[in-house]
Design a protein around this motif. Sequence first.
Motif, PDB file in Angstrom:
ATOM      1  N   PHE A  52      22.330  -8.069   3.521  1.00  0.00           N
ATOM      2  CA  PHE A  52      23.159  -7.142   2.769  1.00  0.00           C
ATOM      3  C   PHE A  52      22.413  -5.838   2.580  1.00  0.00           C
ATOM      4  O   PHE A  52      21.195  -5.837   2.379  1.00  0.00           O
ATOM      5  N   ARG A  54      21.475  -2.443   0.415  1.00  0.00           N
ATOM      6  CA  ARG A  54      21.129  -2.321  -0.998  1.00  0.00           C
ATOM      7  C   ARG A  54      22.361  -2.019  -1.856  1.00  0.00           C
ATOM      8  O   ARG A  54      22.531  -2.570  -2.941  1.00  0.00           O
ATOM      9  N   ARG A  57      24.382  -5.183  -2.308  1.00  0.00           N
ATOM     10  CA  ARG A  57      23.761  -6.077  -3.294  1.00  0.00           C
ATOM     11  C   ARG A  57      24.014  -5.574  -4.712  1.00  0.00           C
ATOM     12  O   ARG A  57      24.340  -6.358  -5.609  1.00  0.00           O
ATOM     13  N   THR A  83      21.064 -16.310  -5.893  1.00  0.00           N
ATOM     14  CA  THR A  83      20.788 -15.019  -5.263  1.00  0.00           C
ATOM     15  C   THR A  83      21.514 -13.905  -5.995  1.00  0.00           C
ATOM     16  O   THR A  83      20.938 -12.847  -6.264  1.00  0.00           O
ATOM     17  N   TRP A  87      19.767 -10.754  -7.869  1.00  0.00           N
ATOM     18  CA  TRP A  87      20.149  -9.360  -7.613  1.00  0.00           C
ATOM     19  C   TRP A  87      20.499  -8.665  -8.928  1.00  0.00           C
ATOM     20  O   TRP A  87      20.163  -7.509  -9.135  1.00  0.00           O
TER      21      TRP A  87
END
Length: 129
Positions: A52, A54, A57, A83, A87
Motif C-alpha cells: 500500500f 503511504r 495506509r 495491521t 497503521w
Amino acid sequence: MLVRFAYLAVTNTFAALRLLPMSGRERDAEILALRHQVGILRRQLGGKRVRFERADRAFLAARLGRLPHRTLRQLQLIMSPDTVLRWHRDLLNERHAARSRPKRPGRPRTVASIRRLVLRLARENGTWG
C-alpha cells in the motif's frame, strides 16, 4: 503524500454520496459484490503481501482505526486487523511528533538575566574563562 490523501478523501466522499439514493437492497448487492472481489483477490495473492502507498495506509487507518478490534475481525479486508491498528497507531504517533516538534530549531535562547550575569563576571574577572 498530502495531495494523494486529499484525492482519496474526495473520491471516497463522492462514492459515499453515490450510495445515498440507493435502496438497501442495491447497497447490499454492491457490498456482496465487493466482498466477493476481495475474496478473489485474496485467492490470487496466496501468501503474497499487498503493498500500500503511504496515502492509502493513512486513509484506511483513519477510516478503520476507530472501529473495535472485534468488528475489524469480522470485516472482509485484504490486510489483517492488527495491521490496520498498527497503521492507526503510526498515524497518531506521526501527528503527535509533528505537534510536539520545537517551533524553532537549535538551542533555546539564554535568559537575559543569566546572559548579563555571565558578561559581568567576564568583565570583572579578566583571567576568568
